[in-house]
Design a protein around this motif. Structure first.
Motif, mmCIF file in Angstrom:
data_model
loop_
_atom_site.group_PDB
_atom_site.id
_atom_site.type_symbol
_atom_site.label_atom_id
_atom_site.label_comp_id
_atom_site.label_asym_id
_atom_site.label_seq_id
_atom_site.Cartn_x
_atom_site.Cartn_y
_atom_site.Cartn_z
ATOM 1 N N UNK A 1 -15.824 48.248 -10.259
ATOM 2 C CA UNK A 1 -15.242 46.920 -10.122
ATOM 3 C C UNK A 1 -14.062 46.779 -11.060
ATOM 4 N N UNK A 2 -12.883 46.664 -10.494
ATOM 5 C CA UNK A 2 -11.718 46.545 -11.352
ATOM 6 C C UNK A 2 -11.293 45.093 -11.519
ATOM 7 N N UNK A 3 -11.729 44.241 -10.608
ATOM 8 C CA UNK A 3 -11.379 42.826 -10.755
ATOM 9 C C UNK A 3 -12.422 41.994 -10.035
ATOM 10 N N UNK A 4 -12.795 40.908 -10.672
ATOM 11 C CA UNK A 4 -13.729 39.987 -10.027
ATOM 12 C C UNK A 4 -13.464 38.603 -10.596
ATOM 13 N N UNK A 5 -13.128 37.679 -9.726
ATOM 14 C CA UNK A 5 -12.823 36.327 -10.212
ATOM 15 C C UNK A 5 -13.446 35.304 -9.275
ATOM 16 N N UNK A 6 -14.116 34.343 -9.899
ATOM 17 C CA UNK A 6 -14.718 33.257 -9.136
ATOM 18 C C UNK A 6 -13.832 32.022 -9.288
ATOM 19 N N UNK A 7 -13.552 31.364 -8.172
ATOM 20 C CA UNK A 7 -12.708 30.158 -8.228
ATOM 21 C C UNK A 7 -13.428 28.985 -7.583
ATOM 22 N N UNK A 8 -13.361 27.821 -8.215
ATOM 23 C CA UNK A 8 -13.952 26.619 -7.637
ATOM 24 C C UNK A 8 -12.933 25.499 -7.786
ATOM 25 N N UNK B 1 0.836 -1.209 0.000
ATOM 26 C CA UNK B 1 0.000 0.000 0.000
ATOM 27 C C UNK B 1 0.862 1.247 0.000
ATOM 28 N N UNK B 2 1.920 1.159 -0.764
ATOM 29 C CA UNK B 2 2.925 2.216 -0.769
ATOM 30 C C UNK B 2 2.551 3.360 -1.702
ATOM 31 N N UNK B 3 1.838 3.065 -2.772
ATOM 32 C CA UNK B 3 1.587 4.081 -3.796
ATOM 33 C C UNK B 3 0.169 4.591 -3.728
ATOM 34 N N UNK B 4 0.035 5.870 -3.939
ATOM 35 C CA UNK B 4 -1.308 6.424 -3.982
ATOM 36 C C UNK B 4 -1.354 7.528 -5.035
ATOM 37 N N UNK B 5 -2.493 7.601 -5.719
ATOM 38 C CA UNK B 5 -2.649 8.606 -6.761
ATOM 39 C C UNK B 5 -3.622 9.683 -6.285
ATOM 40 N N UNK B 6 -3.211 10.912 -6.469
ATOM 41 C CA UNK B 6 -4.036 12.058 -6.081
ATOM 42 C C UNK B 6 -4.463 12.793 -7.336
ATOM 43 N N UNK B 7 -5.510 13.556 -7.215
ATOM 44 C CA UNK B 7 -5.902 14.377 -8.350
ATOM 45 C C UNK B 7 -6.587 15.629 -7.838
ATOM 46 N N UNK B 8 -6.664 16.600 -8.697
ATOM 47 C CA UNK B 8 -7.440 17.780 -8.353
ATOM 48 C C UNK B 8 -7.914 18.440 -9.629
ATOM 49 N N UNK B 9 -8.947 19.246 -9.513
ATOM 50 C CA UNK B 9 -9.467 19.976 -10.658
ATOM 51 C C UNK B 9 -9.927 21.337 -10.170
ATOM 52 N N UNK B 10 -9.710 22.328 -10.996
ATOM 53 C CA UNK B 10 -10.123 23.667 -10.594
ATOM 54 C C UNK B 10 -10.636 24.456 -11.784
ATOM 55 N N UNK B 11 -11.439 25.418 -11.475
ATOM 56 C CA UNK B 11 -11.997 26.276 -12.517
ATOM 57 C C UNK B 11 -12.057 27.692 -11.972
ATOM 58 N N UNK B 12 -11.714 28.649 -12.822
ATOM 59 C CA UNK B 12 -11.864 30.046 -12.411
ATOM 60 C C UNK B 12 -12.485 30.844 -13.558
ATOM 61 N N UNK B 13 -13.264 31.812 -13.174
ATOM 62 C CA UNK B 13 -13.964 32.662 -14.154
ATOM 63 C C UNK B 13 -13.654 34.105 -13.810
ATOM 64 N N UNK B 14 -12.967 34.772 -14.728
ATOM 65 C CA UNK B 14 -12.648 36.188 -14.491
ATOM 66 C C UNK B 14 -13.836 37.026 -14.938
ATOM 67 N N UNK B 15 -14.742 37.202 -14.046
ATOM 68 C CA UNK B 15 -16.014 37.860 -14.381
ATOM 69 C C UNK B 15 -15.773 39.280 -14.867
ATOM 70 N N UNK B 16 -14.754 39.906 -14.281
ATOM 71 C CA UNK B 16 -14.501 41.311 -14.631
ATOM 72 C C UNK B 16 -14.031 41.481 -16.076
#
Lengths: 547, 1003
Positions: free
Chosen positions: B629-636, B603-618
């Motif tokens: 509003x000079x900057x607006x960004x949504x991050x998930x 049980x030595x190896x493990x796989x990780x993952x991640x995902x992200x999304x951002x929307x620069x609304x501005x």
């Protein structure tokens, strides 16, 4: 530069070349990277695997030494630092030494001892108000089961198959085979401890694997049967009495334990078993094996009590220089010193101002001065007989039985850690067991019993003035005589329970149950609770009633 | 250059003189220099005459020269990375301007996992603090620079010892028994979590003055690239690098003086005499002395310190451009506890040349330090609380070093057994010094392929080496060590002369390939990375026999092994894809596989993952031209990280250890070293944490107000936890196992504002708040409502006992206590507790879970006001909802502690007068009476600075500043300091209050 030219002139070839280059690059990176997985297999350089330990007969002996040694030491480092059994918030010396915690459970709960300290859980013993989280009870319970776990592992590692696998043959293999009944004896001894103190402990044998399922709980009466069966099975496999090395168990140790277990059979089986004849038989078997009393009672608990001693049947061995811990006899010597006592008279650097005794015990001696019965070793200078306050050291007589000096008054090997070996079994217990078993209906010779008892009394009085007749030998006399002879050696609670005087109002001593004049307590306190840590960990365990 | 400028200036002066009032009608040339907050010249700033099209850029030395028409009222200074500033002009012709870097600059490049990114392209929850915003003052250890600055990050220094480390928690940490420490990376070198013998703190070996930025990665989109080591967040530290241009020399120095801020309240000598006389036995009363000693005054001192740094940076323009920075520093700090101090010499070199037309960039970092510490016997802190205040410090006799001690004429060594040591004597008897060398170095090669410039290969390899040695010398005439034992010749000896040595050799190799392609036709940018990492952590411990003060060897003290070398390795493979569409929609996805030598091959190896999304609304059309509003960004984002720190190096192996020379057992006539099987758990595996994060970054009014808000949920499973083993099933009663689940959820809010920007005035204010809630959701393999939980947290007072518990449904580390009963006057009734389970007896099952050391709310405040050349700033923190167990009060504040049966007296907390506890039994130790609200507000730093501008005939610029660190604390907590790591307040080395004066010179 070349790639630029290439780009312009030979576009197609160049694409191929690029692909080729990339492929080479990725492949070579892959090579660097791929060859690494084996590098994750690492091993320590000093700690060794079981295959290394058990490759040689010496390794087996060193494992055997651990099984014995865990009774004398709290861990793998002298003093403290590498505890075998450790709980958060506990103190290695106080809470995880086998004999010290066993002793507290057996002696502080009785008329024989009080202690000044307020460390959590300590006052609860004499007050008879201990709880399942008492760290001293944790200590003795886990230490007993730890030793059993070590035994189980040793039995798995020393099978004929394993010896053959490791190419250990001939005399070496025969020697190792002899260790097996010995460690089974140690396991039986610790199951006796658990049976006597906790009643219904978890049950593990060599069949139970490390990291395995939660062990089942065994009922006290079943455990009694198991202990007897084990001891009976190994009896013939053990070395003859007095034939084994010092500190190691032999047939006489097995008989002694059998005698002790049989004597208490009624307690362990709720009266279902009557084994007094067996108790007398095995006690006599020990007595007849050639043991004799040390001439001077006051030399029993001395730094050199391992020398010229024909009385001890089996001991826990301490050594100030090489077997260092804050439990065992080191505790008994230091904790007994306080008030006007002079630490130098006891061969140590200082006193811990803790242990004294109650007047109930002092009064067991018609002459507590020690001038007649030399077993009365009280320190009275500046001490009061009666105890107004347990935390006040000057309340209650001190006891001077344990001294880290040789019989001739020489120093021990260390001023902090003492050399005194602790007898688990010694001949007088067998004398008294023989007598009591007969009084309780076992088959035997009461005149012989009288002779045995007078042997003890002649030693303590130095002459026949303390001798008793058969008529004097009543059960009440036996209980008192056991106390006079064996006090502070870890027997008292077991004896009081067997005589129905532990929780009952039939016998009160100062501060029994936390009341100055003594009071009866609830009968459930005849056994201790199973430590809360194990109740939490092992769902098979049911807590003893009313805890 | 300088001569030219002088000439120019002289010319201007001449012109003004001859033109007089007439100048108002003519064109005037205005000149000056633009600098940043650190006094560094800023090139490339556009200087515009307000209301005109006349503009000019600043030169490489930051100077400018611009012609202004008559009637021009102001100049506007604007440029990337700085807040646009307007400066009114009058009749003067020289205007030097200091620009403030804009916090919200979106083109700022941030170093993140395996590379860097523009701030506007970030998808993860990331906060950067750069040097201009650091805490100022006598800072011994780098993490203190960002104290109170980052939402979601709690930094608690572990006491006032010089160079003491800190406990850093990002979003509460995610583990129980395993590590909760974040991964720290300095210029690409991942530091190992462990310390080094002889150093109070591994980070203290790094000079804080060399640090340029801290970047804190908090959510999985940012951290998952670090996989198995990133569960508790990542802190990336970048150090200062060479700047372009001619050599710049910076010198700064400061001097500090510190003293303890608050003593522990103990009975005064008179109170003590009264107490003993009223409550003691005649024997105890007879033990009273006539002196009046405040032992805390005796052990603490006014502590002096100094910090001096000089750096040279610039670029050598040879065949290859070679930016460089070289720095040296000397730091010295006394401890407020007598006999403790720290000295550190440090040096660093950074070279960052480029070759082949910028195709190959090389970054070489080399830093070294030598620290010398003396450690005081911190037992003196507790002893100063306990020691009888009616006794003098010294006796006038030579015995026991001349210090007053409790004696017992009957004892072999003349000393009263178990009595406390004279606190001053225990400090003076011991000389525990260490010498630690550390070097961290690495080289990063980044090569852009000639045949395919979109493809880069990056190789990063380096080391972190440390060697610690130390001597512990204890004089043999002092009480602590008088006649301790026998030497090999059987002679009774005392004292100590012991030596220790440890080496750490950590090395690593990392490489990745990156392919970044801008696909204009589909308005997309693809950024693809694949990499590999290999980390080898090796420690070499040397063991030695013990020696007495006179050099003779203690009997049986030879260690079983003279060398041990625990080691572990990690191997990682990872791949990451980032995709930007229309510069508005940003995606990333990451996969990583980690292997650890600490785990069973199965049980030595493990796989990780991640995902992200951002929307620069501005960037959307409906906001693009918004003035507000000079900057607006949504991050998930969502992702998994893991951890294996906290697992022993070989704990899956069934090994045996051998006992030492004083733990032998006698069988027959021979003593044997014992072989002990070591508890092991072959099923140990990675602890995994899944983090979900949603966040919003915002900027208003041309980014004069910037900030972000994040909400997160961290769920940890397969918790590495110390689990009680069923007795008889293993070789230890408690071993580390993967059992249980825990969650942290919280909200973080950060806001930085630039409230005022005028010629003379600047006012900035920053604020951050974090709410974090921790719950244990599972602790057993199968659901078990009867399971009490895992007790831990040893408290002192008598021996034994733990005060904390981890239980399902509660906060990690809840206090597990009895409910105290109080009388009508609100006074606790001694030994009376509520029978919570109503079974008629008070026992262990009446304990309940009460509060926790973990705070609910963390607040950080910082403000800065500039007026002309003056500058005033402060940094403060508040922590709310944390509780502490006052172990000083419980351990010493009972009659039983003061009047014990052992033939000596002990002092105690004044709490004894308040509680009136006798100290019978052991339950009172576990009363909730001692669990106190430790919420607090702390003014960490107040600073005032003055900028002298040009000095030494314009050859240098000079600034002066004055700081107060740990200025004051507002709290209801009764102990000395409410900020207690782990919630148990006992014998804590007090944090000093420090005054610092500093000088900064730039040449």
């Amino acid at each position: 530069m070349t790639s630029k030219i290439c780009y312009k002139t030979y576009k197609i070839n160049c694409m191929k070349l690029r692909l080729f280059k990339i492929t080479i690059l990725i492949l070579s990176l892959g090579l660097i990277v791929g060859s690494c997985s084996k590098k994750l297999d690492l091993a320590p350089i000093n700690d060794v695997t079981s295959e290394v330990v058990y490759a040689t007969p010496l390794g087996y002996k060193q494992s055997l030494a651990k099984i014995y040694g865990t009774m004398a030491l709290t861990g793998n480092a002298g003093g403290s630092g590498q505890a075998d059994v450790f709980f958060p918030g506990s103190d290695e010396g106080q809470n995880s030494d086998f004999f010290r915690t066993f002793w507290k459970a057996q002696e502080l709960t009785t008329d024989e001892a009080v202690i000044a300290w307020g460390d959590p859980g300590v006052p609860d013993f004499h007050n008879m108000s201990w709880s399942p989280s008492n760290l001293f009870l944790h200590g003795v319970y886990y230490k007993a089961l730890y030793q059993i776990t070590l035994v189980n592992e040793f039995l798995r590692q020393s099978t004929d198959d394993k010896l053959a696998q490791r190419s250990i043959t001939g005399a070496s293999a025969d020697e190792i085979r002899k260790y097996r009944p010995e460690v089974r004896f140690l396991r039986a001894f610790q199951y006796w401890v658990l049976m006597d103190l906790f009643g219904n402990p978890p049950f593990v044998t060599e069949e139970s694997l490390i990291g395995g399922a939660n062990p089942p709980q065994i009922q006290r009466a079943d455990l009694f049967k198991y202990v007897v069966k084990e001891l009976t099975e190994i009896e013939s496999l053990m070395p003859a009495a007095k034939s084994n090395e010092y500190g190691r168990a032999d047939q006489a140790a097995v008989w002694s334990l059998l005698a002790r277990v049989y004597l208490n059979a009624g307690v362990y089986t709720s009266g279902a078993e009557n084994k007094f004849t067996d108790a007398a038989t095995f006690a006599k078997r020990v007595i007849d094996a050639g043991y004799g009393l040390v001439p001077n009672y006051q030399h029993l608990m001395r730094a050199d009590n391992n020398i010229a001693n024909n009385e001890f049947i089996w001991t826990i061995n301490y050594d100030g220089a090489r077997t260092q811990g804050f439990g065992g006899t080191t505790f008994l010597v230091h904790a007994s010193i306080g008030g006007n006592m002079n630490a130098a008279d006891f061969g140590v650097d200082n006193g811990w101002g803790g242990l004294r005794t109650t007047s109930a015990f002092v009064n067991k001696f018609s002459d507590p001065s020690g001038n007649s019965d030399k077993r009365a070793q009280f320190f009275t200078n500046g001490q009061t007989l009666e105890i107004q306050s347990i935390p006040t050291f000057s309340n209650g007589f001190g006891i001077t039985k344990f001294r880290n000096l040789t019989k001739t008054g020489g120093a021990g090997s260390n001023l902090t850690f003492v050399d005194i070996d602790m007898p688990v079994f010694r001949l007088p217990e067998m004398y008294l067991t023989y007598a009591e078993a007969i009084l309780r209906g076992g088959v035997g010779d009461i005149n012989l019993a009288r002779t045995y008892i007078n042997n003890l009394r002649q030693r303590s009085y130095g002459n026949a003035s303390g001798n008793v007749t058969v008529i004097d030998i009543t059960l009440g006399f036996i209980l008192d005589e056991r106390s006079r002879e064996l006090y502070w050696e870890g027997h008292r609670r077991t004896d009081l329970v067997r005589f129905d005087r532990f929780v009952e109002s039939t016998y009160l001593w100062p501060w029994k149950g936390g009341v100055a004049s003594g009071t009866a307590v609830s009968a459930h306190r005849k056994i201790f609770p199973i430590p809360s840590a194990d109740i939490n960990a092992n769902r098979n365990l049911i807590q003893n009633p009313q805890y | 250059m300088r001569k030219k400028l002088l000439f120019f200036k002289s010319l201007c002066v001449f012109l003004i003189l001859i033109c007089g009032a007439g100048a108002a009608f003519a064109q005037t040339t205005v000149t000056g220099k633009v600098m940043d907050a650190n006094g560094e010249p800023v090139p490339g700033i556009t200087v515009t005459v307000k209301g005109t099209k006349t503009a000019t850029p600043t030169n490489t030395d930051g100077s400018y020269s611009i012609k202004t028409a008559s009637g021009a009222r102001a100049l506007v200074f604007s440029g990337v990375g700085f807040i646009t500033q307007e400066v009114s002009i009058g009749t003067g012709i020289n205007y030097d301007v200091v620009l403030t870097a804009s916090a919200g600059d979106l083109n700022e490049v941030v170093v993140i996992g395996y590379g860097s990114a523009r701030k506007k392209d970030l998808i993860g929850a990331t906060t950067t603090v750069s040097s201009k915003d650091f805490q100022k003052g006598a800072i011994a250890t780098p993490e203190q620079l960002i104290l109170g600055k980052v939402a979601g990050v709690s930094i608690v220094n572990n006491g006032g010892a010089p160079g003491a480390g800190s406990t850093i928690r990002i979003r509460g940490g995610s583990s129980l028994a395993a590590s909760n420490d974040p991964l720290i990376i300095i210029d690409g070198v991942q530091l190992s979590g462990g310390g080094i013998a002889g150093s109070p703190n591994a980070l203290s070996l790094i000079n804080p003055n060399d640090i340029e930025t801290f970047t804190v990665l908090k959510d999985a989109a940012a951290t998952a690239i670090y996989g198995s080591r990133a569960t508790n967040g990542v802190i990336i530290i970048t150090t200062k690098k060479g700047k372009s241009g001619s050599p710049k020399i910076n010198f700064n120095t400061n001097a500090s003086v510190g003293s303890i801020a608050r003593k522990i309240d103990v009975l005064s000598a008179d109170q003590f005499r009264d107490f003993v006389t009223a409550n003691g036995t005649p024997q105890q009363i007879a033990l009273l002395g006539t002196a009046t000693t405040d032992w805390q005054d005796e052990i603490y001192q006014r502590a002096l310190g100094t910090d001096n740094n000089i750096s040279v940076s610039g670029t050598l323009n040879g065949k290859v451009k070679l930016p460089y920075r070289v720095s040296v520093g000397y730091f010295a700090q006394e401890g407020t506890l007598k006999t403790s101090d720290l000295k550190r010499f440090s040096g660093a070199v950074n070279l960052s040349p480029s070759f082949f037309n910028e195709h190959l960039k090389v970054d070489l970092n080399l830093r070294g330090s030598n620290s010398q510490s003396r450690f005081a016997d911190e037992g003196a802190i507790g002893a100063a609380v306990n020691f009888d205040p009616t006794k003098p410090v010294r006796t006038g006799f030579n015995r026991y070093g001349g210090y007053w001690e409790w004696l017992d004429p009957n004892a072999t060594n003349g000393l009263r057994g178990l009595s406390p040591n004279n606190p001053v004597s225990s400090l003076m008897a011991r000389n525990n010094t260490s010498n630690v060398d550390r070097s961290i170095g690495n080289v990063v090669l980044d090569y852009k392929f000639h045949f395919l410039p979109e493809l880069r290969v990056n190789v990063n390899t380096g080391y972190d080496l440390a060697k610690g040695t130390g001597d512990v010398v204890v004089n043999d005439s002092f009480k602590t060590s008088y006649r301790r034992g026998f030497d090999e010749l059987g002679r009774l000896k005392g004292g100590e002369r012991n030596f220790y040595k440890q080496r750490i050799e950590n090395t690593y190799f990392e490489t990745y390939l990156n392919y970044t392609k801008s696909l204009k036709s589909i308005q997309s940018v693809i950024d693809l990375t694949g990499g590999y990492g290999y980390y080898n952590n090796l420690t070499i411990n040397n063991s030695y026999a013990n020696y007495f003060f006179d050099g003779s060897k203690q009997i049986n003290s030879d260690p079983p092994f003279t060398v041990d070398s625990p080691q572990n390795r990690l191997i990682s493979y990872y791949g990451q894809l980032q995709y930007r569409f229309k510069e508005k929609y940003l995606f990333n996805g990451m996969v990583r596989t980690d292997g650890s030598s600490r785990l069973n091959p199965d049980n030595r190896w493990l796989t990780y993952y991640s995902a992200g999304f951002a929307w620069r609304i501005s960037q959307e059309n409906f906001l693009k031209n918004s003035g507000t509003i000079s900057d607006l960004k949504l991050r998930v984002s969502y992702g998994i990280t893991g951890q294996q720190d906290g697992i022993g190096n070989y704990s899956y192996l069934a090994n045996y250890g051998i006992s030492n020379q004083t733990a032998q057992y006698q069988l027959g006539n021979q003593f044997f070293n014992m072989y002990r099987p070591i508890a092991y758990n072959p099923t140990l595996t990675w602890e995994q944490t899944a983090t979900s994060n949603i966040g919003l970054d915002f900027g208003f009014f041309n980014n004069r107000i910037t900030g972000s808000i994040d909400a997160y949920l961290k769920e940890t499973k397969d918790l590495l936890n110390d689990v009680n083993q069923s007795a008889g099933t293993n070789f230890a009663p408690i071993i580390l196992s993967n059992v249980g689940n825990m969650e942290n959820k919280g909200i973080e809010f950060t806001m930085n504002t630039q409230i005022v920007r005028t010629k003379d005035w600047t006012v900035d204010f920053g604020y951050n708040v974090t709410y974090n809630r921790n719950r244990i959701t599972k602790l057993t393999f199968s659901e078990d409502p009867n399971y009490e939980g895992q007790r831990f947290g040893g408290r002192s007072g008598g021996t034994g006992g733990s005060i904390l518990i981890n239980s399902v449904g509660y906060n990690r580390g809840a206090f597990y206590v009895y409910k105290q009963v109080y009388d009508a006057a609100g006074k606790p009734i001694d030994n009376l507790f509520e029978d919570l389970n109503r079974d008629g007896v008070i026992n262990d099952r009446d304990k309940y879970r009460y509060k926790s050391a973990n705070a609910d709310v963390f607040l950080g405040f910082n403000g800065n006001v500039g007026y002309k050349n003056w500058n005033f700033g402060f940094i403060a923190r508040a922590v709310l909802g944390n509780y502490a167990y006052n172990n000083v009060a419980s351990g010493t504040g009972a009659t039983r502690n003061i009047l014990n049966p052992l033939g000596f007296l002990s002092n105690g907390s004044t709490n004894v007068l308040e509680s009136g506890f006798k100290g019978d039994g052991d339950r009172y130790f576990d009363s909730d009476y001692y669990v106190q609200n430790a919420s607090f507000f702390r003014m960490d730093n107040i600073n005032i600075g003055y900028d002298f501008g040009k000095v030494f005939k314009d050859k240098a610029s000079m600034r002066f500043n004055f700081n107060v660190q740990n200025a004051f604390v507002i709290t209801k907590y009764n102990g000395a300091d409410p900020e207690v790591n782990g919630g148990i307040d006992n014998n804590f080395y007090p944090r000093p209050r420090t005054f610092i004066a500093g000088l900064n010179l730039d040449f």
